[in-house]
Design an enzyme around this catalytic site. Structure first.
Site, short mmCIF file in Angstrom:
data_model
loop_
_atom_site.label_atom_id
_atom_site.label_comp_id
_atom_site.label_asym_id
_atom_site.label_seq_id
_atom_site.Cartn_x
_atom_site.Cartn_y
_atom_site.Cartn_z
N LEU A 81 10.66 1.41 -3.02
CA LEU A 81 9.52 0.75 -3.70
C LEU A 81 8.42 0.57 -2.68
CD1 LEU A 81 11.00 -2.40 -5.47
CD2 LEU A 81 10.04 -0.42 -6.63
N HIS A 82 7.22 1.03 -2.97
CA HIS A 82 6.13 0.73 -2.04
C HIS A 82 4.76 0.67 -2.68
CE1 HIS A 82 5.53 5.08 -2.13
NE2 HIS A 82 4.31 4.85 -1.68
N ARG A 83 4.64 1.09 -3.96
CA ARG A 83 3.32 1.12 -4.60
C ARG A 83 2.76 -0.30 -4.73
NH1 ARG A 83 1.32 6.25 -4.95
NH2 ARG A 83 3.14 7.56 -5.20
N ARG A 119 5.46 -1.81 3.83
CA ARG A 119 4.65 -2.60 2.89
C ARG A 119 5.56 -3.51 2.04
NH1 ARG A 119 0.12 -2.54 -0.61
NH2 ARG A 119 -0.84 -0.68 0.21
#
Ligand code: UD1
Length: 352
Positions: free
Chosen positions: A201-203, A234
């Protein structure tokens, strides 16, 4: 021919690997400029080392920042680099802030610009990547499209005369890495025993809103099999800011993996849950079912072929990840692994 590649973020190093290799096989003079957008060893250097990419000729060392500050710093630094090297082509990759900075810089310096992975669209104007790719496509003299669908988008925007479909260079590196690790019988350390779900997950749309991130983590934490979460910096930063414990329930957090380990981890996983663009496609190429935690995808072929399912509502993540395995297919919408050669041949033959 002299080509200057501008890269800076992890997915660009993966795309650069087969392109740099093809450049060297075709005796092209290739200058690599690294913006420094990604700078941790496991987000940058490890890809150069493991994928045999020559060390960058130029490193701008720009680092993190808000979109404007980061992109502006790159733009300011690139003028001198392009002036010094004066390439026949500036080649930019994908849809990051490094892509946009490279594109703007080339256009302002009147240097021919080629965009690799042109024509992808999410049609979600809130995504920074969507701005970056649209602006870059329209600035480019040559749009190198990975798929027919991407070329259709470019045609619809009036860019057909500058568009060539080359296939997807990520297919080259993904399949070559899978073949190499199999041939070398390289037993990459398994990320987990038995069945597991591999998650990333990084968006911004998933990480930056605390409620959204909490609900995605909650859904992963109740998965009935272990979830290995390879955590982008992030994600770690935002989870800490929001006071969210990522190591909850079924989830084990691990550091970002090098490319060959990631390929092995995808191959061995029961399913992939992600919001990454590249990983959706790698899961398809390696035939591991994927669940995409977004409202749309640029890689629609993976959804049409049912190897990928969009899952905007975190409440559906478990059932989607554990769905019945899709039908096998030998359709190859992303090419068969020779795209980097086509990219170099197109650059060499295109009338600038
Ligand atoms: C960028 C791209 C995204 C791509 C992703 C791949 C843009 C707009 N986004 O997002 O399209 O999918 O790369 O990873 O360009 N950080 C570190 N170390 C690093 C790099 C980043 O700690 O080596 C942290 C910093 O806190 C930074 C944050 O991650 O502020 C975000 O990094 P940034 O490069 O701005 O965007 P990504 O989220 O990585």
């Amino acid at each position: 021919m002299k080509v200057l590649s501008v890269v800076g973020a992890r997915p660009q190093f993966v795309k650069l690997a087969p392109v740099a290799d093809a450049m060297s096989r075709h005796s092209v003079e290739h200058v690599i400029a690294h913006t420094g957008q990604h700078y941790d060893d496991n987000m940058s250097e490890v890809f150069f080392r493991d994928l045999g990419i020559p060390k960058p000729d130029v490193h701008l060392g720009v680092g993190s920042g808000s979109h404007g500050v980061q992109t502006g710093a790159m733009l300011g630094a690139l003028d001198g680099v392009l002036e010094e090297h004066d390439p026949d082509w500036v080649l930019v990759y994908g849809d990051t802030n490094s892509t946009l900075a490279g594109a703007l810089s080339a256009v302002k310096m009147h240097l021919p610009l080629a965009h690799l992975e042109a024509g992808l669209r999410s049609f979600n104007r809130r995504m920074p990547e969507e701005h970056n790719r649209i602006l870059t496509d329209h600035a480019a003299d040559l749009c190198l499209a990975p798929t027919e669908r991407a070329a259709d988008h470019l045609r619809a925007e009036g860019l057909s005369s500058r568009t060539v479909v080359t296939g997807d260079v990520m297919t080259d590196v993904c399949l070559a890495t899978a073949r190499r690790t199999a041939a070398e019988k390289q037993s990459r350390a398994a990320v987990a025993e038995g069945d597991y779900v591999l998650a990333t997950l990084h968006r911004a749309e998933n990480t930056d809103d605390p409620e959204r991130l909490r609900s995605v983590v909650e859904a992963l934490s109740v998965m009935p099999v272990p979830v290995v979460l390879t955590a982008h910096p992030r994600l770690l930063a935002r989870a800490q800011d929001h006071g969210i414990d990522l190591n909850a329930g079924s989830i084990s957090v691990i550091a970002p993996l090098d490319y060959a380990s990631m390929v092995a981890a995808v191959q061995q996983a029961l399913a992939v849950v992600t919001d990454s663009g590249g990983l959706q496609k790698e899961a398809f190429l390696l035939r591991t079912p994927c669940t995409t935690v977004r409202t749309e995808t640029e890689w629609a072929e993976t959804v049409d072929l049912r190897w990928n399912e969009l899952c905007p509502d975190p409440a559906d993540i478990v059932s989607s990840a554990l769905r019945v395995r899709p039908n096998e297919t030998d359709v190859a919408p992303y090419g068969t692994g020779n795209s980097a050669d086509l990219v170099v041949e197109t650059l060499a033959s295109w009338d600038r």
